[in-house]
Design an enzyme around this catalytic site. Structure first.
Site, PDB file in Angstrom:
ATOM      1  N   GLY A   1       0.706  -1.087  -0.062  1.00  0.00           N
ATOM      2  CA  GLY A   1      -0.037   0.061  -0.061  1.00  0.00           C
ATOM      3  C   GLY A   1       0.826   1.295   0.021  1.00  0.00           C
ATOM      4  CD  GLN A   2       4.395   2.325   3.118  1.00  0.00           C
ATOM      5  OE1 GLN A   2       5.067   3.273   3.264  1.00  0.00           O
ATOM      6  NE2 GLN A   2       4.242   1.674   4.426  1.00  0.00           N
TER       7      GLN A   2
END
Ligand code: G3D
Ligand code: MG
Length: 187
Positions: free
Chosen positions: A75-76
């Site tokens: 998610g980064q």
């Protein structure tokens, strides 16, 4: 204090012996994989937390010639370029998997495959901890390896090690692999 309580990093340090070179390790994985738990068993030294302006937290342990950086991936993607600095001159990647979370094998496998293509991690050996083996619902290391398509990783040395960061089982075996494959080669 017994060896175990001193922390595995100090044991690596001792095995490392006379080499003056720094050994740099990054420990990565999805959130909830068990990185922080593992870090606690690896390092008896003080853990400091850095929050770069991009907003991700890096836990860092540094002691005589050892440097270990830890952060959550997943998610980064957008901030991935900001990690690069922390991947520089890495000698070893430790990648942690929650073996009981089958739903996320695909996600974590994708993250790993993208990660090892990072310029700064080219050819860097990978130790994969198939963590949480103490849970009845966990998959054995062989299934985790299959789920992650590890057999396709031909451009570097890798090892998958079943472990439980909570009980400590298997952690020492992983460390032995590190000593044999990284530390001794740097001498
Ligand atoms: P992270 O740093 O990768 O995000 P953490 O993961 O180390 O914070 O661990 C996430 C949760 O998994 C924690 O539970 C932790 O206790 C648990 N955990 C880590 N390793 C193991 C393991 O080997 N076995 C079991 N059974 N649990 C483990 P909580 O409940 O505190 O969120
Ligand atoms: Mg954590």
């Amino acid at each position: 204090m017994g060896e175990a309580q001193k922390g595995l990093l100090s044991v690596i340090e001792k095995l490392k012996g006379s080499t003056e070179q720094e050994v740099r390790i990054v420990l990565l994985g999805l959130d909830n994989a068990g990185k922080t738990t593992l870090l606690k068993s690896l390092a008896s030294e003080d853990v400091s937390t850095i929050t770069p302006t991009q907003g991700f937290n890096i836990k860092s342990v540094a002691s005589n010639g050892m440097k270990l950086n830890v952060w959550d991936i997943g998610g980064q993607r957008k901030i991935r370029p900001f990690w690069k600095k922390y991947l520089e001159n890495t000698d070893l990647l430790i990648y942690v998997i929650d073996s009981a979370d089958k739903k996320r094998f695909e996600e974590t496998g994708l993250e790993l495959s993208e990660l090892i293509d990072e310029e700064n991690l080219k050819g860097v050996p990978v130790l994969i901890f198939a963590n949480k083996q103490d849970l009845a619902t966990s998959s054995p290391a062989s299934e985790v390896a299959e789920g992650l398509n590890l057999h396709t990783y031909r451009d570097r040395e890798w090892q998958i090690q079943a472990c439980s960061a909570v009980s400590g089982e298997g952690v020492q075996d992983g460390m032995n692999w590190i000593c044999n494959n990284i530390v001794n080669k740097k001498k």
